[in-house]
Design a protein around this motif. Structure first.
Motif, PDB file in Angstrom:
ATOM      1  N   VAL A   1       0.875  -1.169   0.000  1.00 20.34           N
ATOM      2  CA  VAL A   1       0.000   0.000   0.000  1.00 20.34           C
ATOM      3  C   VAL A   1       0.913   1.221   0.000  1.00 20.34           C
ATOM      4  O   VAL A   1       1.857   1.306   0.793  1.00 20.34           O
ATOM      5  CB  VAL A   1      -0.912   0.007   1.251  1.00 20.34           C
ATOM      6  CG1 VAL A   1      -1.733   1.290   1.304  1.00 20.34           C
ATOM      7  CG2 VAL A   1      -1.807  -1.219   1.277  1.00 20.34           C
TER       8      VAL A   1
ATOM      9  N   VAL B   1      -7.946   3.179   1.984  1.00 27.57           N
ATOM     10  CA  VAL B   1      -7.877   2.123   2.992  1.00 27.57           C
ATOM     11  C   VAL B   1      -9.187   1.976   3.756  1.00 27.57           C
ATOM     12  O   VAL B   1      -9.648   0.857   3.996  1.00 27.57           O
ATOM     13  CB  VAL B   1      -6.675   2.339   3.938  1.00 27.57           C
ATOM     14  CG1 VAL B   1      -6.743   1.426   5.148  1.00 27.57           C
ATOM     15  CG2 VAL B   1      -5.363   2.121   3.180  1.00 27.57           C
TER      16      VAL B   1
ATOM     17  N   LEU C   1      -2.506  -5.704   2.914  1.00 33.41           N
ATOM     18  CA  LEU C   1      -3.421  -5.176   3.922  1.00 33.41           C
ATOM     19  C   LEU C   1      -4.158  -6.344   4.577  1.00 33.41           C
ATOM     20  O   LEU C   1      -4.678  -7.220   3.891  1.00 33.41           O
ATOM     21  CB  LEU C   1      -4.430  -4.233   3.250  1.00 33.41           C
ATOM     22  CG  LEU C   1      -5.584  -3.707   4.100  1.00 33.41           C
ATOM     23  CD1 LEU C   1      -5.072  -2.733   5.162  1.00 33.41           C
ATOM     24  CD2 LEU C   1      -6.602  -3.005   3.208  1.00 33.41           C
TER      25      LEU C   1
ATOM     26  N   ILE D   1      -1.203  -2.546   7.744  1.00 30.65           N
ATOM     27  CA  ILE D   1      -0.801  -2.114   6.403  1.00 30.65           C
ATOM     28  C   ILE D   1       0.670  -2.448   6.213  1.00 30.65           C
ATOM     29  O   ILE D   1       1.504  -2.122   7.071  1.00 30.65           O
ATOM     30  CB  ILE D   1      -1.044  -0.608   6.213  1.00 30.65           C
ATOM     31  CG1 ILE D   1      -2.533  -0.284   6.339  1.00 30.65           C
ATOM     32  CG2 ILE D   1      -0.501  -0.135   4.864  1.00 30.65           C
ATOM     33  CD1 ILE D   1      -2.849   1.211   6.347  1.00 30.65           C
ATOM     34  N   ASN D   2       0.984  -3.081   5.103  1.00 25.93           N
ATOM     35  CA  ASN D   2       2.357  -3.466   4.755  1.00 25.93           C
ATOM     36  C   ASN D   2       3.067  -4.196   5.896  1.00 25.93           C
ATOM     37  O   ASN D   2       4.185  -3.842   6.285  1.00 25.93           O
ATOM     38  CB  ASN D   2       3.168  -2.238   4.308  1.00 25.93           C
ATOM     39  CG  ASN D   2       2.585  -1.573   3.088  1.00 25.93           C
ATOM     40  OD1 ASN D   2       1.901  -2.214   2.285  1.00 25.93           O
ATOM     41  ND2 ASN D   2       2.824  -0.287   2.932  1.00 25.93           N
TER      42      ASN D   2
ATOM     43  N   GLU E   1      -3.981   2.399  10.068  1.00 21.27           N
ATOM     44  CA  GLU E   1      -4.799   3.139   9.093  1.00 21.27           C
ATOM     45  C   GLU E   1      -4.515   4.642   9.075  1.00 21.27           C
ATOM     46  O   GLU E   1      -5.011   5.354   8.204  1.00 21.27           O
ATOM     47  CB  GLU E   1      -6.294   2.863   9.320  1.00 21.27           C
ATOM     48  CG  GLU E   1      -6.826   3.341  10.643  1.00 21.27           C
ATOM     49  CD  GLU E   1      -6.689   2.335  11.783  1.00 21.27           C
ATOM     50  OE1 GLU E   1      -7.533   2.390  12.711  1.00 21.27           O
ATOM     51  OE2 GLU E   1      -5.759   1.511  11.785  1.00 21.27           O
TER      52      GLU E   1
ATOM     53  N   TRP F   1      -1.272   5.586   9.038  1.00 18.21           N
ATOM     54  CA  TRP F   1       0.086   5.511   8.519  1.00 18.21           C
ATOM     55  C   TRP F   1       1.143   5.602   9.624  1.00 18.21           C
ATOM     56  O   TRP F   1       2.304   5.884   9.379  1.00 18.21           O
ATOM     57  CB  TRP F   1       0.334   6.550   7.430  1.00 18.21           C
ATOM     58  CG  TRP F   1       1.407   6.142   6.468  1.00 18.21           C
ATOM     59  CD1 TRP F   1       2.655   6.690   6.375  1.00 18.21           C
ATOM     60  CD2 TRP F   1       1.355   5.117   5.471  1.00 18.21           C
ATOM     61  NE1 TRP F   1       3.376   6.054   5.382  1.00 18.21           N
ATOM     62  CE2 TRP F   1       2.589   5.080   4.808  1.00 18.21           C
ATOM     63  CE3 TRP F   1       0.380   4.205   5.080  1.00 18.21           C
ATOM     64  CZ2 TRP F   1       2.877   4.189   3.778  1.00 18.21           C
ATOM     65  CZ3 TRP F   1       0.661   3.323   4.057  1.00 18.21           C
ATOM     66  CH2 TRP F   1       1.892   3.319   3.418  1.00 18.21           C
TER      67      TRP F   1
END
Length: 167
Positions: A22, A30, A65, A77-78, A118, A120
């Motif tokens: 992502v 997202v 994800l 995420i990642n 979510e 980051w």
């Protein structure tokens, strides 16, 4: 909004693909992806009485994800597995992409996971709980196009799930 009928099933070639990371520029997408993952997980829970996590590629979203919902929703995420314990244990694994099949696999007992949430924000999570560690490994495998059928201990490591009863 994606539904249970959008879930990719065993044999769909997309389930065997490696997902792309992502990008930070995709962060506005997202929330929609997570809503779709949540919705399909709830439908699986209602129909099959299981489901603690789902990976984006299971809905054809070919991104790194994972959505977990055990005691609270968690977005990974990642994710990167940075440490796997040498100790492993066996279990009958299940998967939403083949909900009636159980597969005997071996998973590491503990792990360390780095990921972004979510918002980051980066996180590192040391997981000592066996049930959570095996779940994370299962979902992480989806991001690399690996299904638990490919991790079966041997040719006798498959069985049908007992049909749930609705009371």
């Amino acid at each position: 909004m994606k539904k249970l009928t959008d879930l990719l099933l065993l044999g769909d070639p997309r389930l065997y693909e490696t997902c792309e990371p992502v990008q930070q520029s995709e962060l506005p997408l997202v929330a929609g992806w997570v809503a779709d993952l949540h919705n399909v997980m709830e439908e699986i829970r209602a129909k099959y009485q299981f489901g603690r996590g789902i990976a984006a590629p299971q809905l054809g979203i070919m991104k790194r994800l994972i959505y977990l919902n055990i005691d609270r929703p968690t977005v990974l995420i990642n994710p990167e597995l940075t440490s796997l314990s040498p100790e492993a244990d066996e279990l009958w694994d299940d998967c939403m992409s083949f909900p009636n099949l159980l597969v005997r696999v071996r998973r590491h007992c503990r792990l360390t996971l780095s990921f972004r949430d979510e918002h980051w924000q980066p996180h590192t999570w040391t997981v000592d709980d066996w049930a959570l560690a095996e779940l994370i490994q299962h979902e992480y495998d989806h991001l690399d196009g690996v299904l638990c059928t490919m991790r079966a201990i041997d040719a006798q490591s498959f069985r049908w799930r007992p049909t749930p009863t609705n009371n």
